[in-house]
Design an enzyme around this catalytic site. Sequence first.
Site, PDB file in Angstrom:
ATOM      1  N   ASP A  86       0.834  -1.207   0.000  1.00 36.71           N
ATOM      2  CA  ASP A  86       0.000   0.000   0.000  1.00 36.71           C
ATOM      3  C   ASP A  86       0.864   1.251   0.000  1.00 36.71           C
ATOM      4  O   ASP A  86       0.544   2.230  -0.686  1.00 36.71           O
ATOM      5  CB  ASP A  86      -0.959   0.023   1.193  1.00 36.71           C
ATOM      6  CG  ASP A  86      -1.764   1.309   1.192  1.00 36.71           C
ATOM      7  OD1 ASP A  86      -2.491   1.543   0.206  1.00 36.71           O
ATOM      8  OD2 ASP A  86      -1.634   2.111   2.127  1.00 36.71           O
TER       9      ASP A  86
ATOM     10  N   ARG B 197      -0.058   6.568  -6.593  1.00 35.83           N
ATOM     11  CA  ARG B 197      -1.406   7.110  -6.874  1.00 35.83           C
ATOM     12  C   ARG B 197      -1.448   8.604  -6.593  1.00 35.83           C
ATOM     13  O   ARG B 197      -2.070   9.376  -7.323  1.00 35.83           O
ATOM     14  CB  ARG B 197      -2.447   6.395  -5.998  1.00 35.83           C
ATOM     15  CG  ARG B 197      -2.744   4.981  -6.465  1.00 35.83           C
ATOM     16  CD  ARG B 197      -3.536   4.226  -5.411  1.00 35.83           C
ATOM     17  NE  ARG B 197      -4.800   4.861  -5.109  1.00 35.83           N
ATOM     18  CZ  ARG B 197      -5.386   4.833  -3.915  1.00 35.83           C
ATOM     19  NH1 ARG B 197      -4.838   4.197  -2.894  1.00 35.83           N
ATOM     20  NH2 ARG B 197      -6.537   5.443  -3.728  1.00 35.83           N
TER      21      ARG B 197
ATOM     22  N   SER C 245      -6.801   0.033  -0.214  1.00 40.14           N
ATOM     23  CA  SER C 245      -5.756   0.708   0.545  1.00 40.14           C
ATOM     24  C   SER C 245      -6.125   0.762   2.035  1.00 40.14           C
ATOM     25  O   SER C 245      -5.341   0.374   2.910  1.00 40.14           O
ATOM     26  CB  SER C 245      -5.577   2.119  -0.032  1.00 40.14           C
ATOM     27  OG  SER C 245      -4.818   2.923   0.816  1.00 40.14           O
TER      28      SER C 245
ATOM     29  N   LYS D  99      -4.725  -2.115   5.344  1.00 40.10           N
ATOM     30  CA  LYS D  99      -4.048  -1.689   6.573  1.00 40.10           C
ATOM     31  C   LYS D  99      -4.844  -2.123   7.814  1.00 40.10           C
ATOM     32  O   LYS D  99      -4.269  -2.494   8.832  1.00 40.10           O
ATOM     33  CB  LYS D  99      -3.855  -0.166   6.564  1.00 40.10           C
ATOM     34  CG  LYS D  99      -2.784   0.253   5.550  1.00 40.10           C
ATOM     35  CD  LYS D  99      -2.643   1.753   5.430  1.00 40.10           C
ATOM     36  CE  LYS D  99      -3.769   2.372   4.665  1.00 40.10           C
ATOM     37  NZ  LYS D  99      -3.486   3.629   3.981  1.00 40.10           N
TER      38      LYS D  99
HETATM   39  N1  URA Z   1      -6.784   6.777   2.820  1.00 41.44           N
HETATM   40  C1  URA Z   1      -6.014   5.694   2.547  1.00 41.44           C
HETATM   41  O1  URA Z   1      -5.402   5.116   3.436  1.00 41.44           O
HETATM   42  N2  URA Z   1      -5.948   5.273   1.272  1.00 41.44           N
HETATM   43  C2  URA Z   1      -6.606   5.863   0.255  1.00 41.44           C
HETATM   44  O2  URA Z   1      -6.502   5.414  -0.866  1.00 41.44           O
HETATM   45  C3  URA Z   1      -7.406   6.990   0.559  1.00 41.44           C
HETATM   46  C4  URA Z   1      -7.484   7.416   1.872  1.00 41.44           C
END
Ligand code: URA
Length: 482
Positions: free
Chosen positions: A203, A210, A225, A229
Amino acid sequence: MPEVLNLESTTLRKDLIDYSRNLERKNALASQFKFSDFIEKTKAGISLGQEEIFGFVNKVTGKEFPDIQTTAWLMAVRMRNDVKPLTIEETTNLTLAMAASGDILDLAEFEHVVDKHSSGGVGDKTTLVVGPIVATCGLTVAKMSGRGLGITGGTLDKMEAIPDRDGKVPGLNVRLTEDQFRKQAKDIGIVVTGQTGTMAPADGILYALRDITGTVDSIPLIAASIMSKKIASGATDLVLDVKVGKGAFMETEEEAFKLAETMVEIGIKAGINVVAEITNMDQPLGEAVGNALEVAEAIKTLKNGGPEDFRAHCIETASRMLMISGKAENMELATEIVMRTLDEGTALEKFRQMVIAQGGDGRVVDEPEKYLHVAKKYEVFYEGSEYLYFENVNAKKIGEAVRDLGGGRVKSKDEEIDRSVGMMIKAKVGKTLKPRDLLGCVYSDDPEKAQIAIQSLKNSLSFSREAVNIPKITRGTYPQVI
Ligand code: URA
């Protein structure tokens, strides 16, 4: 080759942990992966198999592609937003592969590890209040949080605004080792720290790309994403707070509900007890925007005060956390329990325990105005002569102004910020306004920047002669009935 994981398995979480440690299997998937097939299929909207998604993520994690190839795939996914987005199965596989790209915390020693996650907003200091509340109710809050980027603040930055025992900022330690993290969770039931570099590293790589290639705004990519986590950090019960409005990633309710649905479906597959709330981010949450100011507001709220909208949001979110983790049968009972922790001051004491355990000065709880470092204050008054209503208080403009004061980051999460700057916004949509009323305050030690921020604060407001409805904070939940 057999499938990587059975998404229907009741032992999916354990299987995922086993897979995350199986380097041989990971390498085999990476070496059989063919980028040309993968990108062509993604462009054409042809279904992507589990093995190739896992192979792709393993290659990304091993930095085996040049960035342009990875970015080409991200853009192919992004460009399908309105045509044929990744399916829930593809998105789940992507999420699990990203979660398993590094360590997955096994917190099975705790019965319930309850977490909340906000998709990002302006003035959102909710974790600092709901964490202590639910920990006081006997749940374990063992939370990994992030830093702010752009207009969205991050819990870690707010925590670091609390000085250490020598009065220095950044103060609180948010770089705990895994042992310290577990010990504090056991000892006091609450710990909030930064994610380690070995957690969901895929990520980290994908998000950084990104961010600079216009591919953040994709529901499957955002969901993968965030959820990768959350899965890696070991929560068993999770309330997702999906923000909608001018200061949020999701500007429409339709998009916000879609993101909520996607994340909840992924969470359920991964064995997490999860519910999403969709909440308003057209205007800032509460009054304080800026790290030290937000800590002061969180403390005020834990002392049973605080701005009404923020307080109501905290009570609702904390109640929902109690509900999903089985501490209360319904929202009414949950709310009673939550209110008791505020009335009796037990949540405030839990907050103090956390501050002290992480190396902060506990006196901040008693006298935040004395111990928090806050920059010079400029008051901004309404100069008109009409009696009006606030129609808009633009969260995005206010977030940008605080970022430009130095309170937020522009390019990367490693940039240093000034935790003492910010704004207190007295304007609220629907509130009445009379001549000489206070619109808000700007906090900065740089007079030039302060003047720019004062102008931005004024520009972020619009008014109406007609009465304006006070907007509801919570627009709904997913699933609808919890
Ligand atoms: N927060 C994140 O952790 N990832 C994203 O892609 C957008 C907001």
